[in-house]
Design a protein around this motif. Structure first.
Motif, PDB file in Angstrom:
ATOM      1  N   PHE A 129       9.606   7.672   5.548  1.00  0.00           N
ATOM      2  CA  PHE A 129       9.850   6.408   4.859  1.00  0.00           C
ATOM      3  C   PHE A 129       8.571   5.591   4.740  1.00  0.00           C
ATOM      4  O   PHE A 129       8.322   4.959   3.716  1.00  0.00           O
ATOM      5  CB  PHE A 129      10.931   5.603   5.583  1.00  0.00           C
TER       6      PHE A 129
ATOM      7  N   GLU B 169       5.590   6.816   4.582  1.00  0.00           N
ATOM      8  CA  GLU B 169       4.783   7.484   3.552  1.00  0.00           C
ATOM      9  C   GLU B 169       5.258   7.096   2.148  1.00  0.00           C
ATOM     10  O   GLU B 169       4.455   6.844   1.248  1.00  0.00           O
ATOM     11  CB  GLU B 169       4.857   9.007   3.719  1.00  0.00           C
ATOM     12  N   LEU B 170       6.578   7.061   1.985  1.00  0.00           N
ATOM     13  CA  LEU B 170       7.118   6.699   0.670  1.00  0.00           C
ATOM     14  C   LEU B 170       6.747   5.261   0.295  1.00  0.00           C
ATOM     15  O   LEU B 170       6.450   4.973  -0.863  1.00  0.00           O
ATOM     16  CB  LEU B 170       8.641   6.862   0.647  1.00  0.00           C
ATOM     17  N   SER B 171       6.750   4.361   1.290  1.00  0.00           N
ATOM     18  CA  SER B 171       6.408   2.962   1.006  1.00  0.00           C
ATOM     19  C   SER B 171       4.953   2.831   0.564  1.00  0.00           C
ATOM     20  O   SER B 171       4.634   2.064  -0.345  1.00  0.00           O
ATOM     21  CB  SER B 171       6.662   2.088   2.234  1.00  0.00           C
TER      22      SER B 171
ATOM     23  N   LEU C 255       3.220   5.216  -0.889  1.00  0.00           N
ATOM     24  CA  LEU C 255       3.196   5.808  -2.232  1.00  0.00           C
ATOM     25  C   LEU C 255       3.713   4.828  -3.281  1.00  0.00           C
ATOM     26  O   LEU C 255       3.141   4.707  -4.372  1.00  0.00           O
ATOM     27  CB  LEU C 255       4.096   7.036  -2.260  1.00  0.00           C
TER      28      LEU C 255
END
Lengths: 339, 339
Positions: free
Chosen positions: B13, B15-17, B19
């Protein structure tokens, strides 16, 4: 706002047409620029989401209504069970004869009970018609899905669309040009038209979308190239201030939509490519917000297959069920709604 | 799709934020690039359309349903009679404290019987909230319209929205910070809430949109700056792999929407700015296609005011009337549907 004579008005229209093509050039440049800047991010994203179970199933589940409305509970079930990868790419972006507006949508599936295919790729080509008031838009070819016995979710629609497309091709190869008139007398034409007539549009599977051809009619690469050339010539004339003769509009009596299995397939593809794909992380996070609020969780493994009658609320499968408990698989972290 | 422990999921999560914020940066760069490339074309377009009577009235007339649905026959009549210029601009594009997503929509009117203003400009600021799950979006300020006597098409909604906004400002200046709780006891608050309650949403004038504030609540430039800073700090921590504490979400019991005169005003503005404005030539041409098909024409001058009861089909005014004949004013050239 003085009254104008017809010649003046015509001159303004010519100016607007030239401007429109300049706007169009800018738009293409922006698509290319955006593609180049986003490409490395999409690559990074793919690496991260490969480690998140059901990422794409959850994205589809939380997709905007323009997509979600076309996804039946039984489709969600397939996505939840075996959709592993998903990718949108602009495969003609460097092709001078192609268009940056063309794109492909590629689904990667795990071994499943529904079809043999591990990859289903649907391509959309941006093409221009010679006739029909200069229609331009996305056309596609029916994708053959190798349904397992008794598992065809489209009740034969994708097969029939594929068969007609092949039959039309053969006809065109044989007759060369003179083929159009005969298409509607092909047995495959009648078979597909009948199937569409009998299908209930409200409950049609998302997978029927793989059979989509065009919201107007099929346009070949050759025709589109010819149309682009004619357009470029008209534009040159306009820029020189010469009078431009428009191509006559051929009225076709044929009802191409009689054999279109998924009438809004191009719109759906566009929303997937231009909204769902770039904003996938946002939609994925929505799934976990819904999760938080309803105290549910991913629980595909817990799902009891016997309940499946096509009427179930598949949301329980991928994160929004009301009666679900925490499972050890992929618990969504709380308080992650902000960026 | 192996089961994962909560720490692994949390790491994904984060990492996604990170990105997501990278995607966001690319989007801003694309908006800037697009703005720069299109600016000279918008300038050229303005010069051409200044010579075409009723250009913008016709564009509004043929606008997509998401816009058209908000335009009442009486609004179309005003546009047809006196809308002379129209412009969208990204006024914060070079402002490091602002956002390229902010924009202004500016209407230029000729002398008319409805209001004194020759220019009505509505600004939308892209802002971020400190609370509320990191809400971000467009907020605006009510625009004062100087209605002529008995001509207020919004039955006092824009005046009441403007008055409440001013009263809130005074309250905030006086109390400094402690003001929020008292807003709903302002007489201007109750006056506006009452007016909205009494108005019929289905037939509300487009001009009420000038009173729009926010689809959630007002956010000041200062708050947004603070929120952006906090967001940037969280992002830095995430990049260093540190644990990020989210801001607590303040639950507000206040119903901000009770005094919102045009609840979907931000969506409407977005479609105007991102679709109608860049594609204006296309919509203008649609007007003339409809024209061709129905053998009608622009005939504002022929319009008989006595017929105006708010229920007339205003399309006759600006190009789609069924019973109209050729007029000497701006006859649309035939066969101009293609580019």
């Amino acid at each position: 706002m003085a009254a104008q004579n017809p010649e003046e008005v015509l001159a303004r229209f010519e100016e607007l047409s030239v401007l429109e093509s300049e706007f169009d050039d800018v738009e293409l440049e922006i698509i290319r620029k955006s593609n180049a800047l986003n490409a490395p991010l999409y690559k990074k994203r793919a690496a991260v989401v490969a480690k998140i179970p059901h990422f794409w199933a959850l994205v589809f589940e939380q997709s905007p209504p323009e997509v979600d409305n076309f996804i039946q509970p039984s489709d969600s079930k397939v996505f939840a069970e075996c959709l592993e990868t998903f990718e949108v790419s602009r495969f003609e972006i460097d092709d001078p004869k192609g268009s940056p507006r063309s794109f492909s949508i590629k689904f990667g599936f795990g071994d499943n009970e529904y079809f043999e295919d591990r990859v289903l790729e649907k391509k959309f080509w941006f093409r221009k018609a010679l006739d029909g008031d200069g229609w331009q838009g996305l056309v596609s070819e029916p994708v053959k899905i190798s349904w397992k016995k008794g598992k065809d979710m489209t009740s034969g629609l994708t097969d029939a669309a594929y068969d007609l497309y092949q039959a039309k091709k053969n006809l065109a190869d044989a007759a060369n040009g003179d083929a159009k008139a005969k298409e509607s007398s092909l047995p495959e034409y009648r078979a597909l038209a009948k199937k569409i007539e009998l299908s209930e549009e409200a409950s049609i599977s998302f997978f029927a979308w793989f059979g989509f051809v065009s919201s107007w009619r099929w346009i070949s690469a050759e025709e589109s190239e010819q149309a682009s050339k004619a357009e470029a010539e008209r534009l040159e004339k306009r820029k020189r201030g010469e009078k431009v003769e428009e191509e006559p509009t051929e009225d076709s009596n044929e009802d191409f939509q009689e054999t279109e299995v998924f009438p809004q397939g191009d719109e759906l593809a566009t929303i997937i490519a231009e909204d769902m794909w770039p904003s996938a992380i946002k939609y994925f996070k929505h799934a976990h917000e819904a999760d938080d609020e309803e105290l549910s969780d991913l629980e595909v493994e817990d799902y009891d297959e016997d309940d499946s009658d096509g009427e179930i609320d598949i949301r329980g499968l991928v994160g929004k069920g009301r009666n679900s408990k925490d499972s050890s698989e992929s618990p969504p972290p709380k308080k992650q709604r902000k960026t």
